[in-house]
Scaffold this active site. Structure first.
Site, PDB file in Angstrom:
ATOM      1  N   SER A  26      90.239   5.527  12.781  1.00 22.48           N
ATOM      2  CA  SER A  26      88.701   5.388  12.880  1.00 22.48           C
ATOM      3  C   SER A  26      88.013   6.602  13.504  1.00 22.48           C
ATOM      4  O   SER A  26      88.073   7.795  13.044  1.00 22.48           O
ATOM      5  CB  SER A  26      88.464   4.034  13.541  1.00 22.48           C
ATOM      6  OG  SER A  26      87.176   3.719  13.163  1.00 22.48           O
TER       7      SER A  26
ATOM      8  N   ASP B 290      89.085   1.146   7.286  1.00 20.11           N
ATOM      9  CA  ASP B 290      89.357   1.423   8.660  1.00 20.11           C
ATOM     10  C   ASP B 290      90.890   1.297   8.859  1.00 20.11           C
ATOM     11  O   ASP B 290      91.297   0.003   8.877  1.00 20.11           O
ATOM     12  CB  ASP B 290      88.599   0.566   9.494  1.00 20.11           C
ATOM     13  CG  ASP B 290      88.512   1.124  11.052  1.00 20.11           C
ATOM     14  OD1 ASP B 290      89.347   1.599  11.368  1.00 20.11           O
ATOM     15  OD2 ASP B 290      87.274   1.026  11.561  1.00 20.11           O
TER      16      ASP B 290
END
Length: 315
Positions: free
Chosen positions: A51, A165
């Site tokens: 991320s 993510d």
């Protein structure tokens, strides 16, 4: 623990790896951690990020961190809004093209395998639930996939997969760095104090906070789109002060990531230095607090790294 002092008992230089965890705006602490690493004289041989950790890690691996740091230090809530390109209804509230353009402005358009420092970005395939580790191919696409927070950013389609993510499966990618043959791993965990520090709660002055202003502007932009689903969404949001609903969604994700991180690090502790900046109260989009966040990351890392350096010299 400089390059010289990182030798093992057989005189071989230890390969030092860096695992940068997820954390949205808290991920700016990675910049401070990297500054402390540099000042301590540690050379990073391999790096993996999830991320926001993937974004910072990619820029660092490309040797472009100073430019990105300067940009974030200039951020205010209006700067944050310029990165939002709302779409509704779709698989996320924000399309992500402006985020991609922002990444492209600070990361060279290159393949991952061409970076000066070996790098990996972690994403999640929501079709299979599997971890996807990018070690080759387009760097910008890999970062864009890794930062696609579910429900906020639209997913990325890649090679028949739908990617979001990487924090859903590997919030602090120690296992990925170890697979890159690292002997000693420095791991940065930004989710450790989420549960205790950041439970969803009403803000007594919700509309005065830059975070709330950003979400309010996002909703105002969405209002230009005619959709019965949007009208229902707006009515739902207006039942509670903004950003209540975003807090619920994001804190749920953060709690999950914190629990996954705790479990995975307990199983993979040998030869790991874990840096845990105290940032649990930071909200998802508080990039306007960049200077504060970077400093906290720097101070926390410097303290931990000095202990490690003293210990390595004593041995």
């Amino acid at each position: 623990m400089t390059r010289k002092s990182a030798d093992n008992d057989h005189g071989r230089q230890l390969k030092i790896g860096l695992a940068l965890g997820s954390g949205s705006a808290r991920g700016l602490a990675h910049i401070g951690v990297l500054r402390a690493i540099n000042e301590t004289g540690i050379n990073i041989d391999v790096i993996a990020g999830t991320s926001m950790g993937a974004l910072i890690g990619a820029v660092f691996a490309a040797g472009k961190l100073d430019g990105l740091t300067a940009r974030f230090l200039d951020f205010d809530w209006k700067s944050i809004i310029t990165l939002l390109d709302p779409v509704f209804p779709r698989s996320g509230l924000i399309d992500g093209q402006k985020i991609t353009d922002f990444v492209r402005a600070h990361v060279p358009a290159t393949n991952i395998e061409d970076l000066p420092i070996p790098f990996r970005a972690v994403a999640t395939c929501i079709m299979s639930g599997e971890e996807v580790v990018f070690g080759t191919g387009d760097l910008i696409e890999a970062v864009r996939a890794s930062i696609s927070v579910p429900g906020i950013f639209t997913p990325v389609r890649n090679d028949g997969r739908v990617l979001v993510d990487g924090g859903l499966v590997n919030p602090v990618p120690v296992s990925v760095v170890r697979a890159m043959s690292a002997d000693l791993i420095i791991a940065v965990d930004l989710n450790h104090d989420i549960v205790a520090s950041r439970a969803p709660r009403p803000d007594p002055r919700p509309y005065e906070r830059p975070y709330a202003q950003t979400m309010t502007r996002l909703l105002a932009t969405l209002q230009t789109m005619e959709s019965p689903v949007l009208a229902q969404f707006e009515a739902w949001m207006n039942k509670e002060p903004v950003p209540g609903i975003f807090d619920v969604l994001l804190t749920s994700i953060y709690i999950m990531q914190a629990r996954i991180t705790q479990a995975s690090l307990r199983q993979d502790m040998p030869d790991i230095l874990i840096i845990r900046p105290p940032l649990g109260t930071l909200r998802f989009m508080e990039f306007d607090r960049a200077e504060e966040i970077i400093q906290i990351g720097y101070e926390c890392a410097l303290e931990q790294l000095k202990v490690l350096t003293v210990a390595s010299k004593a041995n």
